[in-house]
Design a protein around this motif. Structure first.
Motif, PDB file in Angstrom:
ATOM      1  N   LEU A 260       0.917  -1.078   0.056  1.00  0.00           N
ATOM      2  CA  LEU A 260      -0.061   0.048  -0.200  1.00  0.00           C
ATOM      3  C   LEU A 260       0.970   1.269  -0.065  1.00  0.00           C
ATOM      4  CD1 LEU A 260      -2.978  -0.861   2.571  1.00  0.00           C
ATOM      5  CD2 LEU A 260      -2.813  -1.063  -0.081  1.00  0.00           C
ATOM      6  N   GLY A 261       1.923   1.073   0.681  1.00  0.00           N
ATOM      7  CA  GLY A 261       2.892   2.473   0.925  1.00  0.00           C
ATOM      8  C   GLY A 261       3.625   2.640  -0.595  1.00  0.00           C
ATOM      9  N   ASP A 262       3.680   1.795  -1.300  1.00  0.00           N
ATOM     10  CA  ASP A 262       4.302   2.264  -2.860  1.00  0.00           C
ATOM     11  C   ASP A 262       3.273   3.012  -3.586  1.00  0.00           C
ATOM     12  OD1 ASP A 262       5.259  -1.280  -3.164  1.00  0.00           O
ATOM     13  OD2 ASP A 262       6.313   0.334  -1.938  1.00  0.00           O
ATOM     14  N   SER A 263       2.114   3.312  -3.270  1.00  0.00           N
ATOM     15  CA  SER A 263       1.125   4.435  -3.759  1.00  0.00           C
ATOM     16  C   SER A 263       1.927   5.886  -3.710  1.00  0.00           C
ATOM     17  CB  SER A 263      -0.053   4.463  -2.949  1.00  0.00           C
ATOM     18  OG  SER A 263      -0.960   3.447  -3.301  1.00  0.00           O
ATOM     19  N   ALA A 264       2.059   6.395  -4.793  1.00  0.00           N
ATOM     20  CA  ALA A 264       2.950   7.778  -5.194  1.00  0.00           C
ATOM     21  C   ALA A 264       3.054   8.023  -6.653  1.00  0.00           C
ATOM     22  CB  ALA A 264       4.350   7.374  -4.684  1.00  0.00           C
ATOM     23  N   LEU A 265       3.607   9.160  -6.701  1.00  0.00           N
ATOM     24  CA  LEU A 265       3.719   9.804  -7.990  1.00  0.00           C
ATOM     25  C   LEU A 265       5.170   9.164  -8.200  1.00  0.00           C
ATOM     26  CD1 LEU A 265       3.159  11.512 -10.674  1.00  0.00           C
ATOM     27  CD2 LEU A 265       3.929  13.346  -9.354  1.00  0.00           C
ATOM     28  N   TYR A 266       5.477   8.607  -9.281  1.00  0.00           N
ATOM     29  CA  TYR A 266       6.904   7.911  -9.887  1.00  0.00           C
ATOM     30  C   TYR A 266       7.429   8.895 -10.866  1.00  0.00           C
ATOM     31  CZ  TYR A 266       6.380   4.401  -6.652  1.00  0.00           C
ATOM     32  OH  TYR A 266       6.108   3.601  -5.404  1.00  0.00           O
ATOM     33  N   LEU A 267       8.410   9.763 -10.764  1.00  0.00           N
ATOM     34  CA  LEU A 267       8.764  10.821 -11.537  1.00  0.00           C
ATOM     35  C   LEU A 267      10.306  10.135 -12.113  1.00  0.00           C
ATOM     36  CD1 LEU A 267       8.340  13.742  -9.399  1.00  0.00           C
ATOM     37  CD2 LEU A 267       7.285  13.422 -11.416  1.00  0.00           C
ATOM     38  N   CYS A 268      10.436  10.307 -13.548  1.00  0.00           N
ATOM     39  CA  CYS A 268      11.908  10.066 -14.084  1.00  0.00           C
ATOM     40  C   CYS A 268      12.402  11.351 -14.569  1.00  0.00           C
ATOM     41  CB  CYS A 268      11.424   9.214 -15.317  1.00  0.00           C
ATOM     42  SG  CYS A 268      12.605   9.138 -16.608  1.00  0.00           S
ATOM     43  N   ALA A 269      13.642  11.669 -14.457  1.00  0.00           N
ATOM     44  CA  ALA A 269      14.279  12.624 -14.718  1.00  0.00           C
ATOM     45  C   ALA A 269      15.508  12.402 -15.615  1.00  0.00           C
ATOM     46  CB  ALA A 269      14.992  13.460 -13.384  1.00  0.00           C
ATOM     47  N   SER A 270      15.822  13.038 -16.660  1.00  0.00           N
ATOM     48  CA  SER A 270      16.713  12.871 -17.532  1.00  0.00           C
ATOM     49  C   SER A 270      17.825  14.012 -17.440  1.00  0.00           C
ATOM     50  CB  SER A 270      16.497  12.331 -18.896  1.00  0.00           C
ATOM     51  OG  SER A 270      15.958  13.802 -19.633  1.00  0.00           O
ATOM     52  N   SER A 271      19.057  13.601 -17.805  1.00  0.00           N
ATOM     53  CA  SER A 271      20.045  14.516 -17.735  1.00  0.00           C
ATOM     54  C   SER A 271      21.205  13.974 -18.683  1.00  0.00           C
ATOM     55  CB  SER A 271      21.011  15.002 -16.286  1.00  0.00           C
ATOM     56  OG  SER A 271      21.174  13.588 -15.980  1.00  0.00           O
ATOM     57  N   TRP A 272      22.405  15.077 -19.138  1.00  0.00           N
ATOM     58  CA  TRP A 272      23.229  14.463 -19.709  1.00  0.00           C
ATOM     59  C   TRP A 272      24.585  14.280 -18.776  1.00  0.00           C
ATOM     60  CZ3 TRP A 272      27.331  18.278 -21.960  1.00  0.00           C
ATOM     61  CH2 TRP A 272      28.082  17.616 -22.842  1.00  0.00           C
ATOM     62  N   GLU A 273      25.449  13.378 -19.031  1.00  0.00           N
ATOM     63  CA  GLU A 273      26.395  12.869 -18.233  1.00  0.00           C
ATOM     64  C   GLU A 273      27.310  14.214 -17.796  1.00  0.00           C
ATOM     65  OE1 GLU A 273      27.247  10.674 -16.506  1.00  0.00           O
ATOM     66  OE2 GLU A 273      29.638  10.761 -16.349  1.00  0.00           O
ATOM     67  N   PHE A 274      27.492  15.188 -18.892  1.00  0.00           N
ATOM     68  CA  PHE A 274      28.256  16.133 -18.802  1.00  0.00           C
ATOM     69  C   PHE A 274      27.582  17.487 -18.250  1.00  0.00           C
ATOM     70  CE2 PHE A 274      32.115  13.787 -19.389  1.00  0.00           C
ATOM     71  CZ  PHE A 274      31.924  12.927 -20.420  1.00  0.00           C
ATOM     72  N   GLY A 275      26.473  17.219 -17.833  1.00  0.00           N
ATOM     73  CA  GLY A 275      25.631  18.310 -17.539  1.00  0.00           C
ATOM     74  C   GLY A 275      25.118  18.191 -16.004  1.00  0.00           C
ATOM     75  N   ASN A 276      24.421  19.335 -15.812  1.00  0.00           N
ATOM     76  CA  ASN A 276      23.960  19.236 -14.233  1.00  0.00           C
ATOM     77  C   ASN A 276      22.496  19.044 -14.144  1.00  0.00           C
ATOM     78  OD1 ASN A 276      26.965  21.141 -14.192  1.00  0.00           O
ATOM     79  ND2 ASN A 276      26.686  19.440 -12.473  1.00  0.00           N
ATOM     80  N   GLU A 277      21.668  19.830 -14.989  1.00  0.00           N
ATOM     81  CA  GLU A 277      20.307  19.909 -15.035  1.00  0.00           C
ATOM     82  C   GLU A 277      19.790  18.592 -15.251  1.00  0.00           C
ATOM     83  OE1 GLU A 277      22.016  23.626 -16.756  1.00  0.00           O
ATOM     84  OE2 GLU A 277      22.349  21.598 -17.109  1.00  0.00           O
ATOM     85  N   GLN A 278      18.740  18.623 -14.276  1.00  0.00           N
ATOM     86  CA  GLN A 278      17.753  17.342 -14.540  1.00  0.00           C
ATOM     87  C   GLN A 278      16.416  17.609 -14.709  1.00  0.00           C
ATOM     88  OE1 GLN A 278      17.868  14.191 -11.348  1.00  0.00           O
ATOM     89  NE2 GLN A 278      20.061  14.644 -10.987  1.00  0.00           N
ATOM     90  N   PHE A 279      15.764  17.128 -15.970  1.00  0.00           N
ATOM     91  CA  PHE A 279      14.456  17.743 -16.458  1.00  0.00           C
ATOM     92  C   PHE A 279      13.501  16.424 -16.100  1.00  0.00           C
ATOM     93  CE2 PHE A 279      15.449  21.530 -18.318  1.00  0.00           C
ATOM     94  CZ  PHE A 279      16.693  21.564 -18.645  1.00  0.00           C
ATOM     95  N   PHE A 280      12.358  16.727 -15.501  1.00  0.00           N
ATOM     96  CA  PHE A 280      11.264  15.887 -15.116  1.00  0.00           C
ATOM     97  C   PHE A 280      10.415  15.532 -16.128  1.00  0.00           C
ATOM     98  CE2 PHE A 280      12.327  14.609 -10.639  1.00  0.00           C
ATOM     99  CZ  PHE A 280      13.072  15.662 -10.161  1.00  0.00           C
ATOM    100  N   GLY A 281      10.197  14.240 -16.248  1.00  0.00           N
ATOM    101  CA  GLY A 281       8.787  13.831 -16.923  1.00  0.00           C
ATOM    102  C   GLY A 281       7.439  14.071 -16.078  1.00  0.00           C
ATOM    103  N   PRO A 282       6.372  13.865 -16.817  1.00  0.00           N
ATOM    104  CA  PRO A 282       5.108  14.182 -16.029  1.00  0.00           C
ATOM    105  C   PRO A 282       4.661  13.237 -14.811  1.00  0.00           C
ATOM    106  CG  PRO A 282       4.818  13.426 -18.078  1.00  0.00           C
ATOM    107  CD  PRO A 282       6.200  13.397 -18.033  1.00  0.00           C
ATOM    108  N   GLY A 283       5.549  12.235 -14.862  1.00  0.00           N
ATOM    109  CA  GLY A 283       5.311  11.077 -13.670  1.00  0.00           C
ATOM    110  C   GLY A 283       4.060  10.019 -14.380  1.00  0.00           C
ATOM    111  N   THR A 284       4.161   9.058 -13.342  1.00  0.00           N
ATOM    112  CA  THR A 284       2.997   8.093 -13.427  1.00  0.00           C
ATOM    113  C   THR A 284       2.470   8.008 -11.953  1.00  0.00           C
ATOM    114  OG1 THR A 284       4.104   6.909 -14.969  1.00  0.00           O
ATOM    115  CG2 THR A 284       2.568   5.581 -13.694  1.00  0.00           C
TER     116      THR A 284
END
Lengths: 111, 112
Positions: free
Chosen positions: B83-107
Protein backbone atom coordinates in the motif's frame (compact mmCIF):
# COMPACT_ATOMS: atom_id res chain seq x y z
CA UNK A 1 20.83 14.77 4.94
CA UNK A 2 17.52 16.17 3.69
CA UNK A 3 17.78 19.96 3.24
CA UNK A 4 15.50 22.14 5.32
CA UNK A 5 13.30 24.62 3.53
CA UNK A 6 11.69 27.67 5.06
CA UNK A 7 9.07 28.91 5.24
CA UNK A 8 6.77 25.92 4.77
CA UNK A 9 4.15 28.12 3.16
CA UNK A 10 3.73 31.72 2.13
CA UNK A 11 0.79 33.71 0.81
CA UNK A 12 1.37 36.82 -1.29
CA UNK A 13 -0.59 39.36 -3.21
CA UNK A 14 0.35 39.95 -6.82
CA UNK A 15 3.36 42.24 -7.04
CA UNK A 16 4.81 41.34 -3.63
CA UNK A 17 8.22 39.78 -3.09
CA UNK A 18 9.16 36.48 -1.42
CA UNK A 19 12.29 34.67 -0.32
CA UNK A 20 12.53 30.91 0.08
CA UNK A 21 15.47 29.41 1.93
CA UNK A 22 17.16 26.03 1.72
CA UNK A 23 19.84 24.90 4.14
CA UNK A 24 21.88 21.74 4.47
CA UNK A 25 24.02 20.22 7.20
CA UNK A 26 26.31 18.76 4.53
CA UNK A 27 28.82 20.44 2.26
CA UNK A 28 27.05 21.03 -1.03
CA UNK A 29 28.26 20.79 -4.61
CA UNK A 30 25.13 22.25 -6.13
CA UNK A 31 21.62 23.41 -5.37
CA UNK A 32 18.78 22.92 -7.86
CA UNK A 33 15.49 24.81 -7.68
CA UNK A 34 12.20 23.47 -9.06
CA UNK A 35 8.60 24.65 -9.07
CA UNK A 36 5.79 22.12 -9.07
CA UNK A 37 2.15 22.92 -9.69
CA UNK A 38 -0.55 20.63 -8.36
CA UNK A 39 -0.71 17.40 -10.33
CA UNK A 40 2.23 18.29 -12.54
CA UNK A 41 5.92 17.39 -12.72
CA UNK A 42 8.56 19.62 -11.13
CA UNK A 43 9.82 22.25 -13.57
CA UNK A 44 13.51 23.14 -13.49
CA UNK A 45 14.15 26.79 -12.57
CA UNK A 46 17.89 27.08 -12.06
CA UNK A 47 21.01 25.47 -10.68
CA UNK A 48 23.71 27.00 -8.52
CA UNK A 49 27.12 25.39 -8.45
CA UNK A 50 29.79 25.69 -5.80
CA UNK A 51 32.00 28.57 -6.81
CA UNK A 52 29.46 29.77 -9.33
CA UNK A 53 27.72 33.08 -9.63
CA UNK A 54 24.29 34.09 -8.47
CA UNK A 55 21.74 33.06 -11.07
CA UNK A 56 18.59 34.68 -12.22
CA UNK A 57 16.27 35.44 -15.04
CA UNK A 58 13.65 38.14 -15.11
CA UNK A 59 12.11 38.31 -11.67
CA UNK A 60 13.38 35.02 -10.20
CA UNK A 61 16.92 34.77 -8.91
CA UNK A 62 18.86 32.68 -6.43
CA UNK A 63 22.04 32.76 -4.41
CA UNK A 64 24.27 30.12 -2.84
CA UNK A 65 26.23 30.78 0.35
CA UNK A 66 28.90 28.08 0.37
CA UNK A 67 30.14 28.91 3.85
CA UNK A 68 26.71 28.42 5.37
CA UNK A 69 25.57 25.70 2.90
CA UNK A 70 22.47 27.72 2.24
CA UNK A 71 20.63 28.83 -0.86
CA UNK A 72 17.89 31.39 -1.23
CA UNK A 73 15.36 31.82 -4.02
CA UNK A 74 14.15 35.37 -4.62
CA UNK A 75 10.80 36.05 -6.27
CA UNK A 76 10.20 39.71 -7.03
CA UNK A 77 6.99 41.38 -8.17
CA UNK A 78 5.23 38.01 -7.97
CA UNK A 79 2.70 36.97 -10.59
CA UNK A 80 -0.26 34.61 -10.29
CA UNK A 81 1.69 32.07 -12.34
CA UNK A 82 4.33 31.85 -9.59
CA UNK A 83 1.93 29.88 -7.40
CA UNK A 84 3.05 26.34 -6.69
CA UNK A 85 5.36 24.37 -4.45
CA UNK A 86 9.04 25.19 -4.65
CA UNK A 87 11.60 22.48 -3.98
CA UNK A 88 15.32 22.73 -3.55
CA UNK A 89 17.35 19.68 -4.51
CA UNK A 90 20.85 19.41 -3.17
CA UNK A 91 23.84 17.53 -4.44
CA UNK A 92 26.42 16.63 -1.85
CA UNK A 93 29.96 17.62 -2.61
CA UNK A 94 31.59 14.75 -4.44
CA UNK A 95 28.24 13.18 -5.20
CA UNK A 96 27.05 11.91 -8.55
CA UNK A 97 23.97 13.87 -9.52
CA UNK A 98 21.78 12.20 -6.93
CA UNK A 99 19.48 14.97 -5.72
CA UNK A 100 18.10 15.12 -2.19
CA UNK A 101 15.00 17.28 -2.05
CA UNK A 102 13.55 19.34 0.75
CA UNK A 103 9.90 19.07 1.76
CA UNK A 104 8.97 22.09 -0.29
CA UNK A 105 7.58 25.58 0.22
CA UNK A 106 4.02 26.20 -0.90
CA UNK A 107 3.65 29.62 -2.48
CA UNK A 108 0.22 31.09 -3.13
CA UNK A 109 -0.12 34.33 -5.07
CA UNK A 110 -3.53 35.97 -4.86
CA UNK A 111 -4.90 38.78 -7.07
CA UNK B 1 12.32 18.73 -29.18
CA UNK B 2 10.38 16.23 -27.10
CA UNK B 3 10.88 16.45 -23.38
CA UNK B 4 10.89 13.55 -20.96
CA UNK B 5 7.94 11.22 -21.51
CA UNK B 6 6.53 8.60 -19.16
CA UNK B 7 3.92 5.88 -19.46
CA UNK B 8 1.39 5.07 -18.31
CA UNK B 9 -0.07 8.22 -16.78
CA UNK B 10 -2.06 6.42 -14.13
CA UNK B 11 -2.03 2.87 -12.83
CA UNK B 12 -4.09 0.98 -10.28
CA UNK B 13 -2.76 -2.28 -8.84
CA UNK B 14 -3.51 -4.51 -5.88
CA UNK B 15 -1.15 -5.55 -3.13
CA UNK B 16 1.31 -8.24 -4.14
CA UNK B 17 1.19 -7.44 -7.84
CA UNK B 18 4.07 -6.28 -9.96
CA UNK B 19 4.29 -3.11 -12.05
CA UNK B 20 6.52 -1.72 -14.81
CA UNK B 21 6.82 1.99 -15.51
CA UNK B 22 8.51 3.43 -18.58
CA UNK B 23 10.49 6.57 -19.33
CA UNK B 24 11.98 8.10 -22.46
CA UNK B 25 14.61 10.76 -21.77
CA UNK B 26 14.85 14.17 -23.35
CA UNK B 27 16.66 14.17 -26.69
CA UNK B 28 20.42 14.29 -26.16
CA UNK B 29 20.26 12.99 -22.59
CA UNK B 30 21.90 9.71 -21.62
CA UNK B 31 21.25 9.49 -17.89
CA UNK B 32 17.95 8.58 -16.27
CA UNK B 33 17.05 8.94 -12.60
CA UNK B 34 13.89 7.68 -10.92
CA UNK B 35 12.19 9.36 -7.98
CA UNK B 36 9.22 8.51 -5.78
CA UNK B 37 7.06 11.40 -4.59
CA UNK B 38 4.54 10.77 -1.85
CA UNK B 39 1.70 13.22 -1.41
CA UNK B 40 2.90 16.46 0.15
CA UNK B 41 6.55 15.46 0.05
CA UNK B 42 9.56 16.19 -2.10
CA UNK B 43 10.78 13.60 -4.61
CA UNK B 44 12.91 10.78 -3.13
CA UNK B 45 15.75 9.33 -5.17
CA UNK B 46 15.32 5.65 -6.09
CA UNK B 47 18.19 5.01 -8.51
CA UNK B 48 20.04 6.31 -11.54
CA UNK B 49 21.03 4.61 -14.77
CA UNK B 50 23.85 5.45 -17.12
CA UNK B 51 25.26 3.30 -19.92
CA UNK B 52 22.67 0.63 -19.12
CA UNK B 53 23.96 0.18 -15.57
CA UNK B 54 22.69 1.25 -12.19
CA UNK B 55 25.10 3.93 -11.03
CA UNK B 56 23.56 5.19 -7.80
CA UNK B 57 20.84 3.84 -5.53
CA UNK B 58 18.80 5.45 -2.78
CA UNK B 59 17.30 3.78 0.30
CA UNK B 60 14.78 1.59 -1.47
CA UNK B 61 14.40 -2.19 -1.08
CA UNK B 62 15.35 -4.70 -3.75
CA UNK B 63 11.69 -4.90 -4.77
CA UNK B 64 12.53 -1.80 -6.79
CA UNK B 65 14.61 -2.60 -9.83
CA UNK B 66 15.29 -0.97 -13.13
CA UNK B 67 16.75 -1.23 -16.54
CA UNK B 68 18.14 1.08 -19.19
CA UNK B 69 18.07 0.24 -22.87
CA UNK B 70 20.63 1.11 -25.57
CA UNK B 71 18.41 4.00 -26.72
CA UNK B 72 18.65 5.42 -23.15
CA UNK B 73 15.01 4.76 -22.31
CA UNK B 74 14.41 3.18 -18.94
CA UNK B 75 12.02 1.01 -16.97
CA UNK B 76 11.23 0.92 -13.28
CA UNK B 77 9.91 -2.38 -11.91
CA UNK B 78 8.32 -2.80 -8.51
CA UNK B 79 7.54 -6.30 -7.23
CA UNK B 80 5.26 -7.42 -4.40
CA UNK B 81 3.49 -4.07 -4.24
CA UNK B 82 2.60 -2.63 -0.85
CA UNK B 83 0.00 0.00 0.00
CA UNK B 84 2.89 2.34 0.85
CA UNK B 85 4.14 2.18 -2.72
CA UNK B 86 1.26 4.40 -3.80
CA UNK B 87 2.89 7.58 -5.06
CA UNK B 88 3.82 9.65 -8.08
CA UNK B 89 6.84 8.11 -9.80
CA UNK B 90 8.97 10.63 -11.61
CA UNK B 91 11.66 10.07 -14.17
CA UNK B 92 14.32 12.72 -14.70
CA UNK B 93 16.87 12.81 -17.48
CA UNK B 94 20.18 14.57 -17.74
CA UNK B 95 23.35 14.59 -19.76
CA UNK B 96 26.44 12.89 -18.33
CA UNK B 97 28.42 16.12 -18.58
CA UNK B 98 25.61 18.43 -17.56
CA UNK B 99 24.00 19.22 -14.24
CA UNK B 100 20.37 20.02 -14.93
CA UNK B 101 17.79 17.26 -14.50
CA UNK B 102 14.49 17.55 -16.35
CA UNK B 103 11.46 15.71 -15.04
CA UNK B 104 8.76 13.86 -16.93
CA UNK B 105 5.05 14.20 -16.11
CA UNK B 106 5.14 11.18 -13.83
CA UNK B 107 3.12 8.02 -13.36
CA UNK B 108 0.54 8.04 -10.58
CA UNK B 109 0.51 4.56 -9.01
CA UNK B 110 -2.30 3.57 -6.68
CA UNK B 111 -2.02 0.29 -4.77
CA UNK B 112 -5.29 -1.04 -3.31
Amino acid sequence: QQPVQSPQAVILREGEDAVINCSSSKALYSVHWYRQKHGEAPVFLMILLKGGEQKGHEKISASFNEKKQQSSLYLTASQLSYSGTYFCGTEIQGGSEKLVFGKGTKLTVNP
Amino acid sequence: DAGVTQSPTHLIKTRGQQVTLRCSPKSGHDTVSWYQQALGQGPQFIFQYYEEEERQRGNFPDRFSGHQFPNYSSELNVNALLLGDSALYLCASSWEFGNEQFFGPGTRLTVL
